[in-house]
Design an enzyme around this catalytic site. Sequence first.
Site, mmCIF file in Angstrom:
data_model
loop_
_atom_site.group_PDB
_atom_site.id
_atom_site.type_symbol
_atom_site.label_atom_id
_atom_site.label_comp_id
_atom_site.label_asym_id
_atom_site.label_seq_id
_atom_site.Cartn_x
_atom_site.Cartn_y
_atom_site.Cartn_z
ATOM 1 N N ILE A 12 0.687 -1.148 -0.007
ATOM 2 C CA ILE A 12 -0.080 0.080 0.145
ATOM 3 C C ILE A 12 0.769 1.350 -0.093
ATOM 4 O O ILE A 12 0.626 2.480 -0.425
ATOM 5 C CB ILE A 12 -0.997 0.124 1.073
ATOM 6 C CG1 ILE A 12 -2.279 0.706 0.813
ATOM 7 C CG2 ILE A 12 -0.451 0.673 2.580
ATOM 8 C CD1 ILE A 12 -3.002 -0.415 -0.304
ATOM 9 N N ARG A 14 3.309 1.843 -2.034
ATOM 10 C CA ARG A 14 3.642 1.999 -3.332
ATOM 11 C C ARG A 14 2.132 2.578 -4.046
ATOM 12 O O ARG A 14 2.295 3.732 -4.639
ATOM 13 C CB ARG A 14 3.846 0.917 -4.096
ATOM 14 C CG ARG A 14 3.908 0.658 -5.640
ATOM 15 C CD ARG A 14 4.494 -0.295 -6.171
ATOM 16 N NE ARG A 14 6.051 -0.328 -6.145
ATOM 17 C CZ ARG A 14 6.903 0.227 -6.820
ATOM 18 N NH1 ARG A 14 6.474 0.699 -8.011
ATOM 19 N NH2 ARG A 14 8.162 0.001 -6.549
ATOM 20 N N LEU A 70 2.541 1.070 7.611
ATOM 21 C CA LEU A 70 3.074 -0.349 8.198
ATOM 22 C C LEU A 70 2.170 -0.941 8.773
ATOM 23 O O LEU A 70 1.019 -0.838 8.953
ATOM 24 C CB LEU A 70 3.831 0.664 9.627
ATOM 25 C CG LEU A 70 5.027 1.693 9.357
ATOM 26 C CD1 LEU A 70 5.459 2.153 10.390
ATOM 27 C CD2 LEU A 70 6.222 0.646 8.417
ATOM 28 N N HIS A 75 1.315 1.596 14.011
ATOM 29 C CA HIS A 75 0.648 2.936 13.624
ATOM 30 C C HIS A 75 0.647 3.764 14.741
ATOM 31 O O HIS A 75 0.957 4.957 14.534
ATOM 32 C CB HIS A 75 -0.689 2.616 13.196
ATOM 33 C CG HIS A 75 -0.950 1.592 11.952
ATOM 34 N ND1 HIS A 75 -2.111 1.385 11.609
ATOM 35 C CD2 HIS A 75 -0.333 1.123 11.057
ATOM 36 C CE1 HIS A 75 -2.217 0.941 10.337
ATOM 37 N NE2 HIS A 75 -0.764 0.635 10.166
ATOM 38 N N LYS A 93 -5.402 1.949 7.738
ATOM 39 C CA LYS A 93 -6.443 1.674 8.793
ATOM 40 C C LYS A 93 -5.609 0.127 9.280
ATOM 41 O O LYS A 93 -4.814 -0.235 8.457
ATOM 42 C CB LYS A 93 -7.766 1.272 7.971
ATOM 43 C CG LYS A 93 -7.718 0.666 6.486
ATOM 44 C CD LYS A 93 -7.025 -0.472 6.139
ATOM 45 C CE LYS A 93 -7.422 -1.943 6.856
ATOM 46 N NZ LYS A 93 -6.700 -2.997 6.232
ATOM 47 N N ASP A 176 -8.227 -6.594 9.727
ATOM 48 C CA ASP A 176 -7.703 -6.182 8.585
ATOM 49 C C ASP A 176 -8.905 -5.657 7.577
ATOM 50 O O ASP A 176 -8.839 -4.694 7.080
ATOM 51 C CB ASP A 176 -6.829 -7.645 7.908
ATOM 52 C CG ASP A 176 -5.932 -7.110 6.931
ATOM 53 O OD1 ASP A 176 -5.487 -5.801 6.745
ATOM 54 O OD2 ASP A 176 -5.367 -7.866 6.132
HETATM 55 N N1 NAD Z 1 -6.725 1.006 2.557
HETATM 56 C C1 NAD Z 1 -6.701 -0.290 2.047
HETATM 57 O O1 NAD Z 1 -7.196 -0.457 0.875
HETATM 58 C C2 NAD Z 1 -5.380 -1.129 2.243
HETATM 59 C C3 NAD Z 1 -5.023 -2.165 1.379
HETATM 60 C C4 NAD Z 1 -4.077 -2.811 1.985
HETATM 61 C C5 NAD Z 1 -3.353 -2.535 3.152
HETATM 62 N N2 NAD Z 1 -3.603 -1.483 3.960
HETATM 63 C C6 NAD Z 1 -3.178 -0.974 5.143
HETATM 64 O O2 NAD Z 1 -1.765 -0.766 4.764
HETATM 65 C C7 NAD Z 1 -0.952 -1.068 5.874
HETATM 66 C C8 NAD Z 1 0.466 -1.793 5.392
HETATM 67 O O3 NAD Z 1 -0.094 -3.040 4.582
HETATM 68 P P1 NAD Z 1 0.820 -3.639 3.170
HETATM 69 O O4 NAD Z 1 -0.082 -4.568 2.733
HETATM 70 O O5 NAD Z 1 1.249 -2.374 2.610
HETATM 71 O O6 NAD Z 1 1.834 -4.453 4.097
HETATM 72 P P2 NAD Z 1 3.344 -4.887 3.460
HETATM 73 O O7 NAD Z 1 3.638 -5.927 4.447
HETATM 74 O O8 NAD Z 1 3.180 -5.030 1.917
HETATM 75 O O9 NAD Z 1 4.226 -3.420 3.457
HETATM 76 C C9 NAD Z 1 4.551 -3.114 5.043
HETATM 77 C C10 NAD Z 1 6.053 -2.498 4.961
HETATM 78 O O10 NAD Z 1 6.280 -1.982 6.165
HETATM 79 C C11 NAD Z 1 7.738 -2.152 6.354
HETATM 80 N N3 NAD Z 1 8.174 -2.019 7.674
HETATM 81 C C12 NAD Z 1 7.869 -2.772 8.738
HETATM 82 N N4 NAD Z 1 8.315 -2.426 9.942
HETATM 83 C C13 NAD Z 1 8.803 -1.004 9.495
HETATM 84 C C14 NAD Z 1 9.424 -0.178 10.137
HETATM 85 N N5 NAD Z 1 9.553 -0.232 11.542
HETATM 86 N N6 NAD Z 1 9.939 1.107 9.517
HETATM 87 C C15 NAD Z 1 9.651 1.322 8.371
HETATM 88 N N7 NAD Z 1 9.146 0.240 7.494
HETATM 89 C C16 NAD Z 1 8.697 -1.113 8.061
HETATM 90 C C17 NAD Z 1 8.061 -3.619 5.746
HETATM 91 O O11 NAD Z 1 9.342 -3.889 5.180
HETATM 92 C C18 NAD Z 1 6.858 -3.623 4.484
HETATM 93 O O12 NAD Z 1 7.750 -3.215 3.223
HETATM 94 C C19 NAD Z 1 -1.605 -1.657 6.860
HETATM 95 O O13 NAD Z 1 -2.200 -1.097 7.661
HETATM 96 C C20 NAD Z 1 -2.783 -2.262 5.926
HETATM 97 O O14 NAD Z 1 -3.963 -2.546 6.976
HETATM 98 C C21 NAD Z 1 -4.801 -0.927 3.461
#
Ligand code: NAD
Length: 330
Positions: A12, A14, A70, A75, A93, A176
Amino acid sequence: MVNVGIIGAGGIGRVHAEAYGRQPSCRVVAVADVDPERGRRLAEAVGARYVPEAEALLARPDVDAVSICLPHALHAETTVAAARAGKHVLCEKPIATSLADADRMIDACRQAGVILMIGHTHRFYPEHIRARLLLQDGAIGRLLFANDVIWAGRDGDESLQWRGSVALNGGGVFMDNGIHAADRLRWWIGAEVETVSARIGHGRGLIEGEEHGTALLAFANGVTAMLQQALGTPRATGCCYVELVGTEGVLRVDTWRGLRISTLGKPWEDVAVPKEWPGGFDAEIGEFLAAIQDRRPPAATGEDARAALEIIQAIYRAAETGTTVRLPLD
Ligand SMILES: NC(=O)c1ccc[n+]([C@@H]2O[C@H](COP(=O)([O-])OP(=O)(O)OC[C@H]3O[C@@H](n4cnc5c(N)ncnc54)[C@H](O)[C@@H]3O)[C@@H](O)[C@H]2O)c1
């Protein structure tokens, strides 16, 4: 021009970075991720500087605002640190993994005078906004009840990484995906939840937390909602929809697909969404930037997100105790 930092360069992170890239009034200047390969790749793609740690990104004077993308358990501390550094925050979220943490985040941002917005993307999908406008116009009469169903289809047992850990996720599929349903139901129904009963369960053992469950939410305006979540049904059955049932008709919202209405004596009709309305993440990022510029609360505040989290926490308590739980939680 708002200078933005992205904290968390995963899936997310990206999506946020690309959505900022389509806005004329901002630029992404820094990307932080503990995984250097991921962090560097995204930083390079958007022409930003890579820093390994969130703290280093927050210390940069050229960053005005951050997207926190993250795992859930990070968060709260990251938002509080960002607020103390004077940065506006768009945090993904759910707002946090506990109500106490959500309160700390809201207080820290209020004290620092920075915007806190939570990424409740479902408020920004065009078909969802159109449905809300129809409800407000009385298109289906008085709202009676709603069914909200999200099944995350998944055939294999590919790793869900941190989502599989209760400590990092804060629970299972309700934290989630269920948090989206809690927020959008509250947003459509326009009232607070008074009582919750629920049953949750495990499934294929994909994650430590719950993989499915059904909750009954009683809203203060008399509307009842069924909220169902599942993770790990066959991929082909994956779905995300809501039926909103009123005295004079029914709206059926299929997220990412469209919207239909049937009123008394009429068949289902597709409802068009204006083509010029931006997609969900573009609208969400645009709203965050507009709230910063206009110095006003955003469309998905910390308080809104806390209310969604409270519904999920009430679902857990109801399932654990086998009782009907009354909100607000003590
Ligand atoms: N709004 C939406 O529709 C939606 C969709 C997907 C995910 N999300 C939310 O986005 C957030 C991330 O999910 P995701 O799917 O991108 O996860 P992901 O695992 O793809 O990415 C998380 C990133 O955080 C990095 N990370 C972990 N600890 C860290 C730290 N201390 N400092 C810096 N970087 C750190 C990891 O290396 C990873 O690259 C969550 O809260 C998830 O619920 C929201």
